[in-house]
Motif scaffolding. Structure first.
Motif, mmCIF file in Angstrom:
data_model
loop_
_atom_site.group_PDB
_atom_site.id
_atom_site.type_symbol
_atom_site.label_atom_id
_atom_site.label_comp_id
_atom_site.label_asym_id
_atom_site.label_seq_id
_atom_site.Cartn_x
_atom_site.Cartn_y
_atom_site.Cartn_z
ATOM 1 N N MET A 1 -10.094 -7.554 44.530
ATOM 2 C CA MET A 1 -10.152 -8.336 45.763
ATOM 3 C C MET A 1 -10.165 -7.408 46.974
ATOM 4 O O MET A 1 -9.435 -6.427 47.016
ATOM 5 C CB MET A 1 -8.939 -9.262 45.828
ATOM 6 N N ASP A 2 -10.983 -7.730 47.976
ATOM 7 C CA ASP A 2 -11.147 -6.867 49.138
ATOM 8 C C ASP A 2 -10.447 -7.386 50.387
ATOM 9 O O ASP A 2 -10.526 -6.771 51.436
ATOM 10 C CB ASP A 2 -12.639 -6.678 49.442
ATOM 11 N N LYS A 3 -9.760 -8.507 50.294
ATOM 12 C CA LYS A 3 -9.150 -9.112 51.464
ATOM 13 C C LYS A 3 -7.917 -8.334 51.929
ATOM 14 O O LYS A 3 -7.151 -7.815 51.131
ATOM 15 C CB LYS A 3 -8.747 -10.555 51.181
ATOM 16 N N THR A 4 -7.763 -8.267 53.254
ATOM 17 C CA THR A 4 -6.556 -7.711 53.852
ATOM 18 C C THR A 4 -5.820 -8.847 54.539
ATOM 19 O O THR A 4 -6.377 -9.536 55.391
ATOM 20 C CB THR A 4 -6.890 -6.612 54.880
ATOM 21 N N ILE A 5 -4.582 -9.050 54.152
ATOM 22 C CA ILE A 5 -3.811 -10.194 54.635
ATOM 23 C C ILE A 5 -2.470 -9.720 55.177
ATOM 24 O O ILE A 5 -1.758 -8.966 54.514
ATOM 25 C CB ILE A 5 -3.589 -11.220 53.505
ATOM 26 N N ALA A 6 -2.149 -10.160 56.385
ATOM 27 C CA ALA A 6 -0.856 -9.845 56.988
ATOM 28 C C ALA A 6 0.096 -11.012 56.764
ATOM 29 O O ALA A 6 -0.280 -12.169 56.966
ATOM 30 C CB ALA A 6 -1.015 -9.576 58.478
ATOM 31 N N VAL A 7 1.295 -10.708 56.330
ATOM 32 C CA VAL A 7 2.327 -11.727 56.149
ATOM 33 C C VAL A 7 3.467 -11.388 57.098
ATOM 34 O O VAL A 7 4.078 -10.321 56.990
ATOM 35 C CB VAL A 7 2.837 -11.769 54.699
ATOM 36 N N ILE A 8 3.730 -12.293 58.034
ATOM 37 C CA ILE A 8 4.742 -12.050 59.058
ATOM 38 C C ILE A 8 5.919 -12.989 58.839
ATOM 39 O O ILE A 8 5.776 -14.207 58.902
ATOM 40 C CB ILE A 8 4.147 -12.252 60.463
ATOM 41 N N GLY A 9 7.065 -12.405 58.558
ATOM 42 C CA GLY A 9 8.242 -13.185 58.197
ATOM 43 C C GLY A 9 8.452 -13.058 56.708
ATOM 44 O O GLY A 9 7.674 -13.603 55.921
ATOM 45 N N LEU A 10 9.476 -12.312 56.299
ATOM 46 C CA LEU A 10 9.634 -11.961 54.885
ATOM 47 C C LEU A 10 10.859 -12.614 54.256
ATOM 48 O O LEU A 10 11.553 -12.009 53.435
ATOM 49 C CB LEU A 10 9.690 -10.434 54.733
ATOM 50 N N GLY A 11 11.096 -13.857 54.631
ATOM 51 C CA GLY A 11 12.136 -14.628 53.958
ATOM 52 C C GLY A 11 11.659 -15.018 52.567
ATOM 53 O O GLY A 11 10.724 -14.432 52.023
ATOM 54 N N VAL A 12 12.264 -16.032 51.994
ATOM 55 C CA VAL A 12 11.920 -16.435 50.626
ATOM 56 C C VAL A 12 10.447 -16.798 50.507
ATOM 57 O O VAL A 12 9.734 -16.338 49.612
ATOM 58 C CB VAL A 12 12.800 -17.635 50.188
ATOM 59 N N PHE A 13 9.966 -17.623 51.453
ATOM 60 C CA PHE A 13 8.574 -18.060 51.433
ATOM 61 C C PHE A 13 7.620 -16.876 51.610
ATOM 62 O O PHE A 13 6.690 -16.671 50.848
ATOM 63 C CB PHE A 13 8.355 -19.104 52.533
ATOM 64 N N GLY A 14 7.853 -16.082 52.652
ATOM 65 C CA GLY A 14 6.980 -14.951 52.937
ATOM 66 C C GLY A 14 6.956 -13.927 51.823
ATOM 67 O O GLY A 14 5.894 -13.385 51.483
ATOM 68 N N ARG A 15 8.113 -13.653 51.256
ATOM 69 C CA ARG A 15 8.174 -12.682 50.159
ATOM 70 C C ARG A 15 7.397 -13.174 48.939
ATOM 71 O O ARG A 15 6.709 -12.409 48.270
ATOM 72 C CB ARG A 15 9.631 -12.411 49.784
ATOM 73 N N GLN A 16 7.502 -14.480 48.654
ATOM 74 C CA GLN A 16 6.775 -15.051 47.527
ATOM 75 C C GLN A 16 5.270 -14.905 47.721
ATOM 76 O O GLN A 16 4.529 -14.542 46.800
ATOM 77 C CB GLN A 16 7.132 -16.539 47.378
ATOM 78 N N VAL A 17 4.805 -15.150 48.939
ATOM 79 C CA VAL A 17 3.386 -14.999 49.241
ATOM 80 C C VAL A 17 2.957 -13.549 49.056
ATOM 81 O O VAL A 17 1.916 -13.265 48.461
ATOM 82 C CB VAL A 17 3.089 -15.482 50.681
ATOM 83 N N CYS A 18 3.759 -12.612 49.550
ATOM 84 C CA CYS A 18 3.451 -11.182 49.396
ATOM 85 C C CYS A 18 3.313 -10.806 47.927
ATOM 86 O O CYS A 18 2.379 -10.089 47.534
ATOM 87 C CB CYS A 18 4.552 -10.328 50.026
ATOM 88 N N GLU A 19 4.232 -11.267 47.100
ATOM 89 C CA GLU A 19 4.243 -10.907 45.687
ATOM 90 C C GLU A 19 2.988 -11.395 44.975
ATOM 91 O O GLU A 19 2.370 -10.668 44.199
ATOM 92 C CB GLU A 19 5.496 -11.472 45.008
#
Length: 230
Positions: free
Chosen positions: A1-19
């Motif tokens: 995958m070539d997408k670059t995605i920024a995740v702002i806010g690393l609580g439970v929801f944000g961390r899950q998205v990052c993982e």
């Protein structure tokens, strides 16, 4: 995958998205003003950044001009969520997804230009991430270690094509379980009513634009089918 995605806010929801994004091969820039939260994801993302996303100068220095999508996952500070979303749009981020925790929060995010707004809890974080990776996939259910039951929107290239022509099992090694189709009908007062039906199509039946396919198979083979329609 070539997408670059920024995740702002690393609580439970944000961390899950990052993982999930990182596991799927995305380049993930994780951002938070809490050092402990940044440290928790630094080993799984491409870049972990400690900064205050409500500070315009700091955010502008984060090199977000190459980001395809930014996810504002802040949930416990509505003011910070709104300001961050506004700054991201001001900085020219093409696609901003923001998390809303109240109806008013949702309405404000919509007015300031958030491209997509979600109001979901931890178990929904995975769905948002998967939707970024594969927009045509509606839902996935893990039936075993290797087998998934997935719902896909029918790729347009297969509209008005028969099951026999697609040959799900022969070409892709997957099985079509059923098709969900929406129909528009008139009621007795002449009003348009949208009705959904579940079909068990035969080999000579045609699939139509807007159909939802319920498919069974290995994840790699399901992804192969998805790519064949892109």
């Amino acid at each position: 995958m070539d997408k670059t995605i920024a995740v702002i806010g690393l609580g439970v929801f944000g961390r899950q998205v990052c993982e999930v994004l990182a596991a799927k091969g995305a380049q993930v820039i994780a951002i938070d003003n809490n050092l402990a939260l940044v440290n928790r994801v630094k080993d799984i993302v491409s870049q972990a950044v400690l900064l205050d996303s409500t500070d315009e100068e700091s955010l502008s220095e984060a090199s977000l001009d190459t980001v395809d999508t930014a996810i504002v996952a802040i949930g416990d500070n509505i003011e910070a969520s709104i300001l961050t979303t506004a700054l991201l749009k001001q900085l020219g981020v093409h696609h901003v997804i923001a998390r809303a925790v109240t109806k008013i929060h949702y309405q404000v995010l919509k007015k300031i230009g958030a491209d997509e707004i979600v109001n979901i809890e931890e178990d929904q974080g995975r769905r948002v991430a998967l939707n970024l990776i594969a927009p045509s996939v509606m839902e996935k259910v893990q039936l075993s270690r290797d087998i998934l039951l997935s719902e896909f929107y029918l790729p347009l290239v297969y509209a008005k094509t028969t099951l026999k022509e697609i040959d799900f099992e022969g070409k892709f090694g997957i099985r079509l379980v059923a098709v969900r189709r929406s129909l528009n009908q008139m009621d007795s007062e002449g009003l348009n009513i949208r009705k959904e039906i579940l079909l068990l199509p035969e080999n000579d039946d045609e699939l139509l634009e807007g159909d939802v396919l319920i498919l069974l198979g290995e994840e790699k083979k399901l992804e192969l089918f998805q790519k064949s329609g892109s």
